[in-house]
Design a protein around this motif. Structure first.
Motif, PDB file in Angstrom:
ATOM      1  N   PRO A 311       0.829  -1.219   0.000  1.00  0.00           N
ATOM      2  CA  PRO A 311       0.000   0.000   0.000  1.00  0.00           C
ATOM      3  C   PRO A 311       0.855   1.257   0.000  1.00  0.00           C
ATOM      4  O   PRO A 311       1.410   1.656   1.015  1.00  0.00           O
ATOM      5  CB  PRO A 311      -0.799  -0.130   1.301  1.00  0.00           C
ATOM      6  N   ASN A 312       0.975   1.876  -1.149  1.00  0.00           N
ATOM      7  CA  ASN A 312       1.740   3.109  -1.282  1.00  0.00           C
ATOM      8  C   ASN A 312       1.175   3.904  -2.452  1.00  0.00           C
ATOM      9  O   ASN A 312       0.165   3.515  -3.050  1.00  0.00           O
ATOM     10  CB  ASN A 312       3.236   2.815  -1.454  1.00  0.00           C
ATOM     11  N   GLN A 313       1.820   5.017  -2.766  1.00  0.00           N
ATOM     12  CA  GLN A 313       1.297   5.881  -3.832  1.00  0.00           C
ATOM     13  C   GLN A 313       1.227   5.148  -5.163  1.00  0.00           C
ATOM     14  O   GLN A 313       0.336   5.399  -5.967  1.00  0.00           O
ATOM     15  CB  GLN A 313       2.201   7.107  -3.961  1.00  0.00           C
ATOM     16  N   GLY A 314       2.138   4.216  -5.390  1.00  0.00           N
ATOM     17  CA  GLY A 314       2.149   3.517  -6.667  1.00  0.00           C
ATOM     18  C   GLY A 314       0.918   2.680  -6.908  1.00  0.00           C
ATOM     19  O   GLY A 314       0.396   2.620  -8.026  1.00  0.00           O
ATOM     20  N   CYS A 315       0.410   2.029  -5.862  1.00  0.00           N
ATOM     21  CA  CYS A 315      -0.734   1.140  -6.074  1.00  0.00           C
ATOM     22  C   CYS A 315      -2.009   1.921  -6.386  1.00  0.00           C
ATOM     23  O   CYS A 315      -2.985   1.341  -6.858  1.00  0.00           O
ATOM     24  CB  CYS A 315      -0.941   0.212  -4.867  1.00  0.00           C
ATOM     25  N   TYR A 316      -2.004   3.243  -6.131  1.00  0.00           N
ATOM     26  CA  TYR A 316      -3.179   4.058  -6.444  1.00  0.00           C
ATOM     27  C   TYR A 316      -3.110   4.704  -7.826  1.00  0.00           C
ATOM     28  O   TYR A 316      -4.077   5.309  -8.281  1.00  0.00           O
ATOM     29  CB  TYR A 316      -3.348   5.163  -5.390  1.00  0.00           C
ATOM     30  N   ARG A 317      -1.971   4.581  -8.504  1.00  0.00           N
ATOM     31  CA  ARG A 317      -1.835   5.215  -9.817  1.00  0.00           C
ATOM     32  C   ARG A 317      -2.860   4.731 -10.846  1.00  0.00           C
ATOM     33  O   ARG A 317      -3.298   5.532 -11.687  1.00  0.00           O
ATOM     34  CB  ARG A 317      -0.419   4.992 -10.350  1.00  0.00           C
ATOM     35  N   PRO A 318      -3.277   3.466 -10.814  1.00  0.00           N
ATOM     36  CA  PRO A 318      -4.265   3.041 -11.810  1.00  0.00           C
ATOM     37  C   PRO A 318      -5.676   3.574 -11.555  1.00  0.00           C
ATOM     38  O   PRO A 318      -6.566   3.371 -12.382  1.00  0.00           O
ATOM     39  CB  PRO A 318      -4.255   1.503 -11.678  1.00  0.00           C
ATOM     40  N   PHE A 319      -5.902   4.246 -10.422  1.00  0.00           N
ATOM     41  CA  PHE A 319      -7.239   4.702 -10.053  1.00  0.00           C
ATOM     42  C   PHE A 319      -7.359   6.212 -10.271  1.00  0.00           C
ATOM     43  O   PHE A 319      -6.435   6.965  -9.956  1.00  0.00           O
ATOM     44  CB  PHE A 319      -7.539   4.411  -8.585  1.00  0.00           C
ATOM     45  N   SER A 320      -8.517   6.639 -10.766  1.00  0.00           N
ATOM     46  CA  SER A 320      -8.822   8.069 -10.827  1.00  0.00           C
ATOM     47  C   SER A 320     -10.212   8.294 -10.256  1.00  0.00           C
ATOM     48  O   SER A 320     -11.107   7.456 -10.403  1.00  0.00           O
ATOM     49  CB  SER A 320      -8.748   8.594 -12.264  1.00  0.00           C
ATOM     50  N   VAL A 321     -10.374   9.417  -9.579  1.00  0.00           N
ATOM     51  CA  VAL A 321     -11.628   9.755  -8.912  1.00  0.00           C
ATOM     52  C   VAL A 321     -12.037  11.157  -9.324  1.00  0.00           C
ATOM     53  O   VAL A 321     -11.221  12.090  -9.265  1.00  0.00           O
ATOM     54  CB  VAL A 321     -11.486   9.693  -7.372  1.00  0.00           C
ATOM     55  N   SER A 322     -13.288  11.308  -9.744  1.00  0.00           N
ATOM     56  CA  SER A 322     -13.811  12.636 -10.069  1.00  0.00           C
ATOM     57  C   SER A 322     -15.163  12.820  -9.398  1.00  0.00           C
ATOM     58  O   SER A 322     -15.941  11.867  -9.259  1.00  0.00           O
ATOM     59  CB  SER A 322     -13.945  12.811 -11.591  1.00  0.00           C
ATOM     60  N   ALA A 323     -15.417  14.041  -8.958  1.00  0.00           N
ATOM     61  CA  ALA A 323     -16.675  14.366  -8.287  1.00  0.00           C
ATOM     62  C   ALA A 323     -16.973  15.834  -8.521  1.00  0.00           C
ATOM     63  O   ALA A 323     -16.103  16.681  -8.305  1.00  0.00           O
ATOM     64  CB  ALA A 323     -16.585  14.068  -6.791  1.00  0.00           C
ATOM     65  N   PRO A 324     -18.175  16.162  -8.957  1.00  0.00           N
ATOM     66  CA  PRO A 324     -18.493  17.570  -9.206  1.00  0.00           C
ATOM     67  C   PRO A 324     -18.341  18.407  -7.943  1.00  0.00           C
ATOM     68  O   PRO A 324     -18.764  18.002  -6.859  1.00  0.00           O
ATOM     69  CB  PRO A 324     -19.961  17.530  -9.658  1.00  0.00           C
TER      70      PRO A 324
END
Length: 562
Positions: A311-324
């Motif tokens: 669990p580090n910054q690298g494992c989150y790279r494939p994810f993107s989150v958007s919210a108005p």
């Protein structure tokens, strides 16, 4: 992404040694913070988290602490790094809690300390802890009826609390003058600093042993490795667009059925989660800053992928989150946000996991109880020699899973805290716990039963007290899966002058000595059709008191008592 299979600057053994060493630094920081803290909320419930970052502010490792802290902490660290770029010195510590610039809610104060070796900035260590009071309109700073962040406590932009190793007295005084329990707050703040000092020393020792170039190169490799592992996990998910919506019961200020909608797009090795269609931000205290929404989304996606991915910054790279912007999942200042971190984060998880269930991801658990069931008591009687603020979350039922019943009476998803032991609670506060038990019949019926909720009755002793309940799933029940039934809703009560009445899920009250609050939390959803539940499992639940005969007759009519 760098293809780490083509890199030979770090051998695999060194990579694995340092990967575990980074995680050990974070774990030791948390252990030191919990051991040296003053408040039962940190010392007993362990409501704190720690992590290690590189010199660019990228998270290298995190301790296994509180999910809602850890996914959001990189936002806070990034804000601190950008604010003080070029102005850090050895011995500095910057603190921060602003929800609208990388924070979560005001009680969570983040400490960020640079690590220098031979005058060069090489890393940051950080921790976040929930303080039992940070000012605001209500003792405990978790007010169910707040309608503005200004009512929730003191807001702390990034500011140095320690400069070159010395406390900045003016900043400390500003904090302690704005809270009801200054001695306890100062004790917890100094425990956070001690934790970061531990992190500094341990990271310096890593540099001394392995060399700065090796440590920095390994950090890059570890991030790339986690990214590659996570992208492989995402490749195994079916490409497609999946939608799900769920709702909070209310905002506590008149709005009901506050919708959270997620559209999850799986495309090759990436996942995009869009919260368009979610409710506009509301007057009540359930608005979530974008850092909280991102944290909850990351957590939900991690639960459907390999938990062994570092669990580090690298494992989150494939994810993107958007919210108005301006919605309940990306609120604008001055929205009240304390419950966004606590309750809305839980519903975001339920919504994203609901979308993944629609995607056919298996194994998948039914919805957990879906609330942190936040309880706050504070002294309102000025004659008390020692004013107090007491905050805790109370567990509930976990959702049933394929081949397994849900777990009874646990904290689920975005909270990973423990309970406050009765002995510790009664020793520290003028309160008495009169009942602490599982709630029979509250797990959703199914081939596999949902976990049971909890009942916790607390009586105020000889003083006046303020009380706040910030909870959810008191009307919209936790969903079941594959034919499983929903878990039971929570149902809280207060007894004043021997008269019992039902409480709203978001309530603030003034209590007197002798009054009693009974918090009764939701159960988890069931999995699979109830008619497929084995008679032996039903008989066991009856014998152990988890189910009553009436519940069995209603939900498991195929059971013949054998």
């Amino acid at each position: 992404m760098t293809d780490d299979s083509q890199r030979d600057d770090v051998d695999p053994v060194t990579l694995e040694v340092l990967r575990n060493a980074f995680a050990t630094v974070a774990e030791e920081m948390s252990a030191n913070l919990i051991r040296t803290s003053y408040s039962p909320n940190i010392k007993e419930r362990k409501d704190a988290s720690s992590a290690v970052f590189d010199a660019r502010g990228r998270m290298l490792a995190q301790a296994e602490n509180i999910p809602v802290h850890l996914g959001a902490m990189p936002h806070s660290v990034r804000t601190v790094v950008e604010t003080f770029e070029g102005a850090f010195e050895p011995g500095d510590t910057v603190i921060h809690n602003s929800p609208f610039s990388g924070g979560a809610h005001l009680p969570d104060i983040t400490f960020v300390s640079p690590v220098f070796v031979d005058g060069t900035l090489v890393a940051f260590v950080a921790n976040r802890a929930h303080h039992a009071d940070v000012g605001g309109s209500l003792a405990g700073s978790v007010s169910a009826d707040a309608t503005s962040v200004f009512a929730e406590g003191i807001q702390i932009p990034p500011v140095k609390l320690f400069e070159r190793g010395e406390v900045v007295d003016g900043v400390l005084d500003l904090l302690t003058e704005n809270v009801r329990t200054p001695d306890e707050r100062e004790g917890d703040l100094r425990a956070q600093q001690a934790a970061n000092e531990t992190g500094r020393k341990r990271f310096e020792a890593l540099i001394e042993k392995h060399g700065r170039e090796t440590v920095e190169a390994t950090a890059d490799r570890i991030l790339d490795y986690s990214e590659r592992r996570m992208r492989e996990e995402v490749h195994d998910l079916a490409d497609g667009v999946y939608e799900f919506a769920d709702a909070l019961d209310s905002d506590g200020a008149g709005a009901e059925d506050v919708t959270i909608r997620a559209t999850v797009t799986v495309d090759g090795s990436s996942v995009a989660v869009d919260f368009a269609g979610s409710a506009a931000q509301v007057a009540g205290a359930v608005n979530a800053p974008i850092a909280v929404t991102t944290s909850a989304t990351y957590y939900a996606l991690r639960t459907v992928t390999d938990p062994d991915v570092p669990p580090n910054q690298g494992c989150y790279r494939p994810f993107s989150v958007s919210a108005p912007e301006g919605t309940v999942v990306n609120a604008r200042k001055p929205a009240a946000v304390v419950g966004g971190n606590l309750e809305t984060s839980q519903r975001i998880v339920d919504t994203v996991l609901g979308a993944m269930a629609a995607a056919g991801v298996r194994p998948m658990a039914a919805a957990a109880n879906g609330s942190m069931n936040n309880v706050t008591f504070g002294s309102a009687d000025s004659s008390l020699a020692d004013p107090y603020t007491f905050y805790e979350t109370i567990g509930g039922g976990y959702g049933a899973r394929p081949e397994r019943d849900g777990v009874d009476g646990v904290h689920a998803h975005m909270t990973n805290t423990q309970n406050t032991p009765i002995e510790a609670l009664e020793l520290a506060y003028p309160l008495r716990v009169e009942r602490y038990a599982l709630r029979p019949d509250t797990g959703g019926a199914g081939e596999f039963r949902g976990g049971l909720g909890i009942r916790r009755d607390i009586r105020v002793l000889d003083h006046d007290a303020s009380f706040s309940l910030l909870s959810d799933r008191r009307r919209n029940r936790p969903y079941g899966l594959d034919g499983g039934q929903p878990g039971a809703a929570g149902a809280d009560r207060v007894v004043i002058d021997d008269e019992e009445r039902l409480l709203d899920s978001k309530t603030t009250l003034e209590l007197s000595g002798g009054d009693l609050v009974s918090v009764r939390t939701p159960g988890g959803g069931g999995f699979g059709p109830p008619e497929d539940r084995s008679p032996a499992a039903i008989a066991r639940d009856l014998e152990e008191g988890r189910l009553t005969a009436e519940h069995v007759a209603e939900h498991y009519p195929h059971y013949d008592g054998k």
